[in-house]
Design a protein around this motif. Structure first.
Motif, short mmCIF file in Angstrom:
data_model
loop_
_atom_site.label_atom_id
_atom_site.label_comp_id
_atom_site.label_asym_id
_atom_site.label_seq_id
_atom_site.Cartn_x
_atom_site.Cartn_y
_atom_site.Cartn_z
N SER A 68 0.85 -1.19 0.00
CA SER A 68 0.00 0.00 0.00
C SER A 68 0.88 1.24 0.00
CB SER A 68 -0.88 0.07 1.26
OG SER A 68 -1.54 -1.14 1.49
N GLY A 69 0.45 2.24 -0.72
CA GLY A 69 1.03 3.58 -0.60
C GLY A 69 0.00 4.43 0.11
N GLY A 70 0.39 5.67 0.44
CA GLY A 70 -0.56 6.56 1.11
C GLY A 70 -1.87 6.68 0.34
N ALA A 71 -1.78 6.65 -1.00
CA ALA A 71 -2.98 6.84 -1.82
C ALA A 71 -3.96 5.68 -1.71
CB ALA A 71 -2.56 7.03 -3.28
N ASP A 72 -3.46 4.53 -1.22
CA ASP A 72 -4.35 3.36 -1.10
C ASP A 72 -5.10 3.33 0.23
OD1 ASP A 72 -3.38 2.19 -3.55
OD2 ASP A 72 -1.53 1.76 -2.43
N ILE A 73 -4.71 4.19 1.17
CA ILE A 73 -5.30 4.15 2.52
C ILE A 73 -6.52 5.08 2.57
CG2 ILE A 73 -4.86 4.65 4.97
CD1 ILE A 73 -3.35 2.17 3.98
N ASP A 74 -7.65 4.52 3.05
CA ASP A 74 -8.91 5.28 3.09
C ASP A 74 -9.23 5.82 4.46
OD1 ASP A 74 -9.63 4.59 0.32
OD2 ASP A 74 -9.77 2.55 1.13
N GLY A 75 -8.46 5.42 5.47
CA GLY A 75 -8.71 5.92 6.81
C GLY A 75 -7.62 5.46 7.76
N VAL A 76 -7.43 6.20 8.86
CA VAL A 76 -6.41 5.82 9.85
C VAL A 76 -7.10 5.66 11.20
CG1 VAL A 76 -4.20 6.41 10.90
CG2 VAL A 76 -4.69 7.16 8.56
N ALA A 77 -6.95 4.49 11.80
CA ALA A 77 -7.56 4.22 13.11
C ALA A 77 -6.44 4.14 14.15
CB ALA A 77 -8.31 2.89 13.07
N CYS A 298 -4.89 -11.97 20.95
CA CYS A 298 -5.44 -11.78 22.30
C CYS A 298 -4.68 -10.65 22.98
CB CYS A 298 -5.26 -13.05 23.14
SG CYS A 298 -6.53 -14.28 22.83
N THR A 299 -3.36 -10.70 22.89
CA THR A 299 -2.56 -9.62 23.48
C THR A 299 -2.62 -8.41 22.54
OG1 THR A 299 -0.69 -10.75 22.49
CG2 THR A 299 -1.01 -11.10 24.82
N ASP A 300 -2.06 -7.29 23.00
CA ASP A 300 -2.21 -6.04 22.25
C ASP A 300 -1.64 -6.15 20.84
OD1 ASP A 300 -3.47 -5.02 24.40
OD2 ASP A 300 -1.80 -3.78 25.09
N ASN A 301 -2.35 -5.57 19.90
CA ASN A 301 -1.96 -5.61 18.49
C ASN A 301 -2.71 -4.51 17.76
OD1 ASN A 301 -4.48 -6.87 16.92
ND2 ASN A 301 -4.37 -7.80 18.94
N ALA A 302 -2.29 -4.21 16.54
CA ALA A 302 -2.97 -3.15 15.79
C ALA A 302 -4.01 -3.70 14.82
CB ALA A 302 -1.94 -2.31 15.04
N ALA A 303 -3.98 -5.02 14.58
CA ALA A 303 -4.97 -5.60 13.66
C ALA A 303 -6.38 -5.32 14.19
CB ALA A 303 -4.72 -7.10 13.51
N MET A 304 -6.53 -5.50 15.50
CA MET A 304 -7.87 -5.29 16.10
C MET A 304 -8.29 -3.83 16.03
SD MET A 304 -6.96 -5.80 20.15
CE MET A 304 -6.20 -4.48 21.13
N ILE A 305 -7.32 -2.92 16.08
CA ILE A 305 -7.64 -1.49 16.02
C ILE A 305 -8.01 -1.10 14.59
CG2 ILE A 305 -6.72 0.86 16.44
CD1 ILE A 305 -7.17 -0.94 19.00
N ALA A 306 -7.25 -1.63 13.61
CA ALA A 306 -7.58 -1.36 12.20
C ALA A 306 -8.97 -1.92 11.89
CB ALA A 306 -6.53 -2.01 11.30
N TYR A 307 -9.26 -3.13 12.42
CA TYR A 307 -10.57 -3.75 12.15
C TYR A 307 -11.71 -2.92 12.76
CZ TYR A 307 -14.49 -6.89 12.02
OH TYR A 307 -15.73 -7.40 11.78
N ALA A 308 -11.57 -2.56 14.05
CA ALA A 308 -12.64 -1.79 14.72
C ALA A 308 -12.82 -0.44 14.02
CB ALA A 308 -12.30 -1.60 16.19
N GLY A 309 -11.70 0.20 13.65
CA GLY A 309 -11.79 1.49 12.96
C GLY A 309 -12.48 1.35 11.62
N ALA A 310 -12.14 0.27 10.89
CA ALA A 310 -12.75 0.05 9.56
C ALA A 310 -14.26 -0.13 9.69
CB ALA A 310 -12.11 -1.17 8.89
#
Ligand code: KG4
Ligand code: ZN
Length: 345
Positions: A68-77, A298-310
């Protein structure tokens, strides 16, 4: 929709890219264990400084990994709380700045909402409604989940969180930080029953928890008996068993009370093998189903944050140009995306 997720609420710097059409594309994590180890716990100022150092490279890596480049990102969580405010501010300010530069929305995510939606990242994902048992270092919660943002707390810890009890008990037994996994490893070598520890709050009605007495009981045993290696393992095993039995019984009670057949388990203690086995057996015996994220989610990660934000951005949630960092943030204050918080029942 493709969302960059950023997690910096405590002692892990993490980034992820989630695509609503294609799923999780990439995730990266840097643990600060080595940094805090010699202090026996997380030093907030050191945590913040390390997030400053590690976050930008981890964003570059995860963008490259996901092609992905910046142009491919539609939102930041980003995780907006609860957590260490200095640490949260690092993620929040970087996320808000990138979103401004890329001219896309930024969204602040509740860390525990991230945890409770983490099982949705797996191929075999649960359907709503479900009961969530959230067991992390800072929280122990039983929550009725009717949809994204539709959360009702059924019970919570009145004192120490389950993870905190693991960490403090590990320290009492002379184990290194982070205590939870070390205590679980020691418990695997011991046998419960030789020492007798209480099963806190099991005799009381309701769904609240209390773990501080358990830690004190371990302290008294450790003080009064000269513990050799085998005895330490047996005491660790009895402690783990007491926590597992308590969490299992309350989770079963929550399912009975709500009439819901599905349990999800998340948060760092959800990685504990004894807990996973016990909950699996208990829920299946009730004719229900239990879902766990893979241990690394289960432990802290950013996948869950990207998912919830999406999920929130997709449902039309919008945040303005300001950004948030909240040390405390009750989960019940959240509302479904698109529903104004003040109008929430
Ligand atoms: O969710 P998490 O990564 O961070 C917070 O949001 O707090 O949870 C961290 C907690 C720590 O207390 C850690 O000791 C505990 O989860 N933990 C475990 C295990 N892995 C992590 N506790 C028991 N058994 C484990 N295998
Ligand atoms: Zn967490």
């Amino acid at each position: 929709m493709r969302v960059l997720g950023i997690e910096t609420s405590c002692d892990e710097t993490a980034t992820a890219v989630f695509d609503t059409g294609r799923g999780l594309l990439a995730h990266r994590l840097h643990s600060q264990i080595g940094l805090h180890e010699s202090y026996g716990g997380v030093v907030p100022e050191l945590a913040s400084r390390d997030h400053v150092r590690k976050l930008t490279p981890l964003i570059r890596h995860v963008l490259a990994d996901s092609h992905s480049g910046g142009a491919d990102i539609d939102g930041v969580a980003y995780t907006a709380g609860p957590g260490l405010v200095g640490a949260l501010l690092v993620g929040a300010s970087v996320a808000r700045s990138l979103a401004y530069a890329w001219d896309v929305p930024a969204i602040g995510v509740h860390h525990m909402e991230g945890h409770l939606l983490a099982p949705m990242l797996e191929d075999d994902a649960p359907d709503f409604p479900f009961v969530a048992l959230l067991v992390s270092g800072g929280h122990t919660l039983l929550v009725e989940v009717d949809g994204v943002g539709r959360y009702k707390t059924l019970g919570e810890s009145l004192d120490d969180a389950a993870g905190e009890a693991f960490d403090k008990t590990a320290k009492l037994l002379g184990l290194p930080y982070p205590g939870g996994p070390a205590l679980a490893a020691l418990a695997d070598r011991g046998t419960p029953g030789r020492f007798k520890l209480p099963r806190p709050m099991l005799d009381k009605p309701g769904l609240d928890f209390s773990f501080s007495g358990l830690k004190t009981a371990v302290m008294l045993e450790a003080r009064d008996s000269a513990l050799d290696e085998a005895a330490r393992a047996d005491l660790a095993a009895e402690f783990q068993q007491a926590v597992v039995e308590t969490l299992t019984a309350k989770a079963q009670r929550a399912l009975a009370q709500t009439g819901i057949g599905t349990l999800i388990v998340a948060g760092g203690v959800g990685a504990n093998r004894a807990l996973r086995g016990s909950l699996q057996r208990a829920v299946v015996s009730l004719g229900g189903r239990v879902f766990f994220p893979r241990p690394e989610f289960c432990t802290d990660n950013a996948a869950m944050i990207a998912y919830a934000g999406a999920r929130r951005l997709q449902a039309g949630a919008v945040d303005d140009l300001s950004f948030e960092a909240r040390a405390r943030w009750p989960l019940d204050e959240l509302s479904a995306p698109g529903v104004a918080e003040s109008t929430r029942a």
